[in-house]
Design an enzyme around this catalytic site. Structure first.
Site, PDB file in Angstrom:
ATOM      1  N   LEU A  10       7.320   0.871 -19.709  1.00 39.43           N
ATOM      2  CA  LEU A  10       8.281   0.287 -20.661  1.00 39.43           C
ATOM      3  C   LEU A  10       8.481  -1.216 -20.442  1.00 39.43           C
ATOM      4  O   LEU A  10       8.099  -2.040 -21.284  1.00 39.43           O
ATOM      5  CB  LEU A  10       9.628   1.019 -20.531  1.00 39.43           C
ATOM      6  CG  LEU A  10      10.758   0.490 -21.417  1.00 39.43           C
ATOM      7  CD1 LEU A  10      10.461   0.701 -22.893  1.00 39.43           C
ATOM      8  CD2 LEU A  10      12.072   1.190 -21.055  1.00 39.43           C
ATOM      9  N   ASP A  11       9.049  -1.536 -19.271  1.00 37.16           N
ATOM     10  CA  ASP A  11       9.415  -2.925 -18.977  1.00 37.16           C
ATOM     11  C   ASP A  11       8.169  -3.796 -18.871  1.00 37.16           C
ATOM     12  O   ASP A  11       7.324  -3.581 -18.012  1.00 37.16           O
ATOM     13  CB  ASP A  11      10.190  -2.996 -17.653  1.00 37.16           C
ATOM     14  CG  ASP A  11      11.494  -2.212 -17.701  1.00 37.16           C
ATOM     15  OD1 ASP A  11      12.274  -2.430 -18.635  1.00 37.16           O
ATOM     16  OD2 ASP A  11      11.719  -1.382 -16.803  1.00 37.16           O
ATOM     17  N   SER A 114       7.887   5.407 -17.177  1.00 37.44           N
ATOM     18  CA  SER A 114       8.608   4.244 -16.639  1.00 37.44           C
ATOM     19  C   SER A 114       9.414   4.614 -15.405  1.00 37.44           C
ATOM     20  O   SER A 114       9.948   5.721 -15.321  1.00 37.44           O
ATOM     21  CB  SER A 114       9.568   3.720 -17.718  1.00 37.44           C
ATOM     22  OG  SER A 114      10.496   2.818 -17.163  1.00 37.44           O
ATOM     23  N   ALA A 115       9.526   3.678 -14.475  1.00 41.82           N
ATOM     24  CA  ALA A 115      10.345   3.899 -13.279  1.00 41.82           C
ATOM     25  C   ALA A 115      11.827   3.670 -13.559  1.00 41.82           C
ATOM     26  O   ALA A 115      12.672   3.932 -12.709  1.00 41.82           O
ATOM     27  CB  ALA A 115       9.892   2.948 -12.175  1.00 41.82           C
ATOM     28  N   LYS A 145       5.810   4.472  -8.276  1.00 44.37           N
ATOM     29  CA  LYS A 145       4.498   3.838  -8.385  1.00 44.37           C
ATOM     30  C   LYS A 145       4.287   3.000  -7.116  1.00 44.37           C
ATOM     31  O   LYS A 145       5.247   2.384  -6.665  1.00 44.37           O
ATOM     32  CB  LYS A 145       4.448   2.916  -9.617  1.00 44.37           C
ATOM     33  CG  LYS A 145       4.696   3.641 -10.940  1.00 44.37           C
ATOM     34  CD  LYS A 145       4.872   2.633 -12.083  1.00 44.37           C
ATOM     35  CE  LYS A 145       5.318   3.322 -13.363  1.00 44.37           C
ATOM     36  NZ  LYS A 145       5.612   2.395 -14.471  1.00 44.37           N
ATOM     37  N   GLU A 169      -0.059  -0.726 -18.551  1.00 44.57           N
ATOM     38  CA  GLU A 169       0.786  -1.210 -17.450  1.00 44.57           C
ATOM     39  C   GLU A 169       0.753  -2.723 -17.295  1.00 44.57           C
ATOM     40  O   GLU A 169      -0.292  -3.336 -17.467  1.00 44.57           O
ATOM     41  CB  GLU A 169       0.286  -0.611 -16.133  1.00 44.57           C
ATOM     42  CG  GLU A 169       1.104   0.532 -15.598  1.00 44.57           C
ATOM     43  CD  GLU A 169       2.513   0.152 -15.154  1.00 44.57           C
ATOM     44  OE1 GLU A 169       2.854  -1.045 -15.085  1.00 44.57           O
ATOM     45  OE2 GLU A 169       3.285   1.083 -14.897  1.00 44.57           O
TER      46      GLU A 169
END
Ligand code: G6P
Ligand code: MG
Length: 215
Positions: A10-11, A114-115, A145, A169
Site C-alpha cells: 500500500l504505502d 501491507s504491513a 517483511k 513493492e
C-alpha cells in the site's frame, strides 16, 4: 505460468503515504532530540511500526523503556493519522486506478499485502476498498517483511499459488519478502534500492497489462 493475481503493497505503491510516515517519524526524532533524514527513512519502508521505532532509536543512539516505546509509537501514529485524514483520492499514485481496471478487465485478482495496521482505513478514505478481492494487513500477519507471510497469505486467500502471483513493492524488505515467497516482483522506485525485483519501474504510468503478461 499465467498470472492470475496481483498483490499490492500500500504505502508507496498505491498511495504516497510513505511521505506521511516519514514526516511523523521525523517529528518524533526531533522531539527526542535528533535529526532523521530521508535516507534514514529508506530503512523504515515496509517495516512494522514497532520495528521502525527500534531502528529510529538506534539511529538516534537512544535507549528507552518498553512503556516509553509504546507511548512514542502511539504518538507517531496519532501524527500520522492526522495526515491520513486530510488525504484526498487524488493522492492515489498516477496510473494505479487505470492498472486496477485493466486487471479487472482481464479477470486478474487484486490483493493488498501491507504491513500497515491502518491499511483498511486508508483504502476507505481513498474510496478504493472495493477494488480488492483480498486484504492482508498488519493486523493479520505475525511475521514482518522480508518474511513472505503477508504475500503468502494473500495468494492463499485468492486461492492461487505463489507462481501465479506478482507482487508490487516499493521497499527493499518487501521485494525480499516477495522473492522469499517464490513470487515475481515489480519494484516501484529506484533500481539501486530494489535490484532484487524482476523489473523496476518508477510508477504505474510506466507499467500496463502487456508488461505484466510479459513478466
Ligand atoms: C508499511 C510502511 C511502513 C510502516 C508500516 C506499518 O509497511 O511502509 O513505513 O511502518 O506499514 O504501518 P502502520 O500504519 O501500522 O504504522
Ligand atoms: Mg511500501
Amino acid at each position: 505460468m499465467d498470472i492470475k493475481g496481483c498483490i499490492f503493497d500500500l504505502d508507496g505503491v498505491v498511495v504516497d503515504t510513505a511521505k506521511y510516515h516519514y514526516l511523523a517519524w521525523k517529528k518524533l526524532g526531533a522531539e527526542l532530540g535528533f535529526d532523521f533524514t530521508e535516507q534514514d527513512n529508506e530503512r523504515l519502508k515496509g517495516v512494522s511500526r514497532m520495528r521502525s521505532l527500534d531502528i529510529l532509536l538506534e539511529i538516534g543512539g537512544l535507549t528507552i523503556s518498553q512503556e516509553e516505546k509504546e507511548a512514542a509509537a502511539t504518538k507517531k501514529n496519532e501524527w500520522y493519522l492526522e495526515f491520513i485524514h486530510q488525504m484526498q483520492p487524488d493522492e492515489i499514485l498516477p496510473g494505479v486506478l487505470d492498472f486496477f481496471n485493466q486487471l479487472k478487465e482481464n479477470n486478474i485478482k487484486i490483493a493488498l499485502g501491507s504491513a500497515s495496521k491502518n491499511a483498511v482505513l486508508i483504502l476507505d478514505i481513498l474510496k478504493i476498498k472495493d477494488y480488492f478481492d483480498v486484504i492482508v494487513d498488519g493486523n493479520s500477519v505475525s511475521k514482518a517483511k522480508p518474511d513472505p507471510e503477508v504475500f503468502t497469505q494473500g495468494a492463499e486467500k485468492m486461492g492461487l499459488t505463489a507462481a501465479e502471483c506478482v507482487v508490487f513493492e516499493d521497499a527493499e524488505a518487501g521485494v525480499e519478502a516477495a522473492k522469499n515467497g517464490g513470487m515475481r516482483c515489480v519494484g516501484i522506485g529506484e533500481q539501486e534500492v530494489l535490484s532484487q525485483a524482476d523489473v523496476v519501474v518508477s510508477g504505474f504510468t510506466e507499467f500496463n497489462i502487456e508488461n505484466l503478461k510479459a513478466l
